[in-house]
Scaffold this active site. Sequence first.
Site, PDB file in Angstrom:
ATOM      1  CG  ASP A  71      -0.353  -0.515   2.493  1.00 22.75           C
ATOM      2  OD1 ASP A  71       0.885  -0.568   2.572  1.00 22.75           O
ATOM      3  OD2 ASP A  71      -1.109  -0.846   3.415  1.00 22.75           O
ATOM      4  CG  ASN A 140      -9.067  -1.435  12.233  1.00 23.54           C
ATOM      5  OD1 ASN A 140      -8.088  -2.057  11.819  1.00 23.54           O
ATOM      6  ND2 ASN A 140      -9.557  -0.381  11.605  1.00 23.54           N
ATOM      7  CD  GLU A 147      -8.931   1.011   7.878  1.00 19.38           C
ATOM      8  OE1 GLU A 147      -8.959   0.138   8.768  1.00 19.38           O
ATOM      9  OE2 GLU A 147      -8.248   2.052   7.989  1.00 19.38           O
TER      10      GLU A 147
HETATM   11  C1  F6R Z   1       1.406  -1.559   6.236  1.00 22.35           C
HETATM   12  C2  F6R Z   1       0.036  -1.997   6.324  1.00 22.35           C
HETATM   13  C3  F6R Z   1      -0.756  -1.955   7.587  1.00 22.35           C
HETATM   14  C4  F6R Z   1       0.038  -2.328   8.827  1.00 22.35           C
HETATM   15  C5  F6R Z   1      -0.853  -2.260  10.069  1.00 22.35           C
HETATM   16  C6  F6R Z   1      -0.064  -2.510  11.340  1.00 22.35           C
HETATM   17  O1  F6R Z   1       1.892  -1.701   4.909  1.00 22.35           O
HETATM   18  O2  F6R Z   1      -0.470  -2.376   5.342  1.00 22.35           O
HETATM   19  O3  F6R Z   1      -1.862  -2.807   7.463  1.00 22.35           O
HETATM   20  O4  F6R Z   1       0.555  -3.619   8.681  1.00 22.35           O
HETATM   21  O5  F6R Z   1      -1.475  -1.016  10.162  1.00 22.35           O
HETATM   22  O6  F6R Z   1       0.817  -1.459  11.518  1.00 22.35           O
HETATM   23  P1  F6R Z   1       1.982  -1.549  12.592  1.00 22.35           P
HETATM   24  O7  F6R Z   1       2.871  -2.644  12.152  1.00 22.35           O
HETATM   25  O8  F6R Z   1       2.668  -0.202  12.516  1.00 22.35           O
HETATM   26  O9  F6R Z   1       1.346  -1.798  13.897  1.00 22.35           O
END
Ligand code: F6R
Length: 247
Positions: A71, A140, A147
């Site tokens: 992403d 979440n 999401e």
């Molecule tokens: C990152 C991504 C997100 C993260 C998620 C957890 O490329 O796609 O889904 O993996 O938000 O983020 P962290 O690892 O910072 O807790």
Amino acid sequence: MTSSPRLTVVPSAGDVADQVARRIAAAITSNPKLVLGLATGSSPVATYQRLIQLHRDEALDFSQLTTFNLDEYIGLASDHPQSFRHFMQQQLFDHVNIDLANTHVPDGQCLDIEKHVAEYESAIATAGGIAIQLLGIGSNGHIAFNEPGSAADSRTRQVSLTGQTIRANSRFFDSVDDVPRTAITMGIGTIMEADQIILIATGDVKADAIGDAMLGPVSPDCPASLLRMHNDVTFFVDESASPKRDA
Ligand code: F6R
């Protein structure tokens, strides 16, 4: 058909990184032309550090690897300190012998998003598909920027971030107002086409999400639960992120 993801619980975040990096390194060694799906955020950072160490100490060779990131924020230039392209350069690409031409991160400044996301999907297909996809998980239950409510068959597309994700990611920005509200993300359907999926979660803030993903209903309400429809997914978690409830 749903299955139970394999759950590997190890004592510490460092142990998660060691195990995941060893697994990725073994896959690269057996197939130097591996196509690897990569994630940003805090979760994979220690794994990337181990991979850099393996490159330095054991000559792990990235020269023929192809990578696709999950992403990117819309609106951030590739050299913006919080762009995911910049993150990947800093955390991995600048420290190994990867050919940058073979690294793919969605372009947050592309002028035609529809065209760009279609081309991103085509590039994955042309590369032969993703062999191993690395994932983190949001508190979440989001995976990539899919999401809650994202469809199981969703593809790479533009999405809006939830308030919870904007707040969580504001720790990397000067203020919450600076966090982009939209992003390009691989879809859940895109992620599910990887041959193998490795999800990393560390810290107690992730325990509920891991519990929902592994033990709750398989539902778009918890996007990570949809991974249970994949037949080769492993959740690597430290003790504090392990689910605290029974099935
Ligand atoms: C990152 C991504 C997100 C993260 C998620 C957890 O490329 O796609 O889904 O993996 O938000 O983020 P962290 O690892 O910072 O807790």
